[in-house]
Design a protein around this motif. Structure first.
Motif, PDB file in Angstrom:
ATOM      1  N   PRO A   4       0.608  -1.665   0.047  1.00 49.17           N
ATOM      2  CA  PRO A   4       0.121   0.055   0.329  1.00 49.17           C
ATOM      3  C   PRO A   4       0.733   1.448   0.208  1.00 49.17           C
ATOM      4  O   PRO A   4       2.040   0.849   0.643  1.00 49.17           O
ATOM      5  CB  PRO A   4      -0.527  -0.359   1.256  1.00 49.17           C
ATOM      6  CG  PRO A   4       0.295  -1.442   2.603  1.00 49.17           C
ATOM      7  CD  PRO A   4       0.416  -1.707   1.240  1.00 49.17           C
ATOM      8  N   GLU A  22       0.306   6.096  -0.700  1.00 46.50           N
ATOM      9  CA  GLU A  22      -0.487   7.305  -0.363  1.00 46.50           C
ATOM     10  C   GLU A  22       0.470   7.912  -1.299  1.00 46.50           C
ATOM     11  O   GLU A  22       1.932   8.145  -1.655  1.00 46.50           O
ATOM     12  CB  GLU A  22      -0.940   7.721   0.299  1.00 46.50           C
ATOM     13  CG  GLU A  22      -1.473   8.870   0.875  1.00 46.50           C
ATOM     14  CD  GLU A  22      -1.680   8.936   1.689  1.00 46.50           C
ATOM     15  OE1 GLU A  22      -1.834  10.801   2.444  1.00 46.50           O
ATOM     16  OE2 GLU A  22      -2.264   8.722   2.939  1.00 46.50           O
ATOM     17  N   ARG A  45      -4.502   6.552  -1.939  1.00 47.81           N
ATOM     18  CA  ARG A  45      -4.045   5.791  -2.230  1.00 47.81           C
ATOM     19  C   ARG A  45      -4.129   3.989  -3.085  1.00 47.81           C
ATOM     20  O   ARG A  45      -4.689   4.693  -3.750  1.00 47.81           O
ATOM     21  CB  ARG A  45      -5.463   4.971  -0.555  1.00 47.81           C
ATOM     22  CG  ARG A  45      -4.835   5.947   0.872  1.00 47.81           C
ATOM     23  CD  ARG A  45      -5.877   5.324   1.729  1.00 47.81           C
ATOM     24  NE  ARG A  45      -5.456   6.426   3.398  1.00 47.81           N
ATOM     25  CZ  ARG A  45      -5.918   6.700   4.332  1.00 47.81           C
ATOM     26  NH1 ARG A  45      -6.994   4.595   4.195  1.00 47.81           N
ATOM     27  NH2 ARG A  45      -5.945   7.079   5.312  1.00 47.81           N
TER      28      ARG A  45
END
Length: 321
Positions: free
Chosen positions: A196, A198, A203
């Motif tokens: 993951p 950002e 995101r």
């Protein structure tokens, strides 16, 4: 394609202790590390190469966790006199047009670091890997081999260590003395680890890709962020290629902040490239991995990295407002 085999020995004991000691022992056994192979690597222009043998003949492979399958070029298949598998063809997706070729069979498997890996077939690339980082390669060492294990990618020491996977370990941390950062929220899809991130508040999920010289984002991610082509019209444009014979034009765009776990890069300049949906929203490449020691576990979907004191990617500590 191979997968790591984990043999579980069930210990049946009569009169187990009331304090739960058998459970503690099972957890300890599940977390025990078994080293299977240590493979030297060479870093050239932020790309990682390793030497292997196929049928006793040497080959040079680009270490590429972003490739679903291990691949050999057609030139390498011809040089090694490998039989083609006319019952199985593989479509290759990436930057540029998709290609399809018949697989090649490996009667003797692949030997890495003196250890035999019983790989029975590989994808064949309808393109060359010439003049890569000042040299050439015979193919790609892909995720079908590497992510079947727990991997210790030690870039400062220039080696990859393969460990037996530990899917039943409740706390599968790396066996390092160095401090490390836990990248939370890692998932897996199609034999690749997705991390993951950002980017300017948006995101997404990035493929952890040792074969990418620089991190990049997909056009799909740019569209989600409202970055239309006319918005990037003044950006510098370069030609790029991946697992395809042709090249495509990509924009080089400056963003404000790129964050991965407890690390961040300020004002990153990232390529915006057309990629297939199977590649996720981005590629997290060598600029993130450079200088680090990285633990990758596909079976437990965990990634740990050592922090950097200097460089574009640094660990940060944020306090709540």
């Amino acid at each position: 394609m191979i997968r790591a085999a984990l043999i579980l020995l069930a210990l049946l004991g009569l009169g187990a202790c009331a304090n739960g000691e058998p459970d503690i022992r099972r957890a300890h056994n599940a977390c025990a590390l078994t080293r299977l192979a240590e493979v030297p690597i060479e870093a050239r222009e932020h790309m990682l190469f390793t030497q292997a043998t196929i049928g006793g003949d040497p080959v040079t492979l680009l270490v590429d966790t972003g490739a679903e399958r291990t691949l050999l070029t057609e030139a390498a298949v011809d040089r090694l006199h490998l039989p083609r598998d006319f019952q199985h063809a593989t479509r290759t997706f990436g930057i540029g047009s998709p290609t399809a070729t018949w697989d090649a069979r490996l009667p003797a498997g692949i030997v890495l670091g003196g250890t035999h890996f019983p790989v029975d077939s590989v994808t064949v690339g309808h393109f060359g890997i010439d003049h890569v980082a000042g040299g050439s390669a015979d193919g790609l060492l892909g995720a079908d081999i590497m992510l079947a294990f727990d991997l210790d990618l030690d870039l400062p020491a220039q080696r990859i260590t393969f460990y037996r996977a530990r899917p039943e370990c409740p706390d599968p941390t790396p066996p390092w003395k160095e401090p490390y950062l836990d990248i939370a929220g890692v998932t897996a899809r199609r034999d690749r680890l997705l991390v993951p991130f950002e980017l300017d508040g948006a995101r997404g999920k990035a493929v952890l890709d040792t074969g990418a010289q620089v991190s990049s984002i997909s056009q799909r991610m740019a569209d989600r962020m409202g970055l239309a082509d006319d918005y990037m019209a003044d950006d510098r444009t370069v030609m790029a290629h991946g697992a395809a014979p042709d090249q495509v034009a990509v924009h080089i765009h400056r963003f404000r902040e790129f964050r991965v776990g407890p690390t961040e890069m300020q004002e990153p300049v990232l390529p915006v490239v057309p990629m297939s949906s199977g590649m996720g929203d981005a590629l997290l490449g060598a600029d993130f991995l450079q200088g680090r020691r990285v633990w990758m576990s596909f079976s437990t979907q965990r990634v740990f990295v050592t922090p950097l004191e200097h460089g574009p990617w640094i660990a940060v500590t944020r306090t709540a407002n």
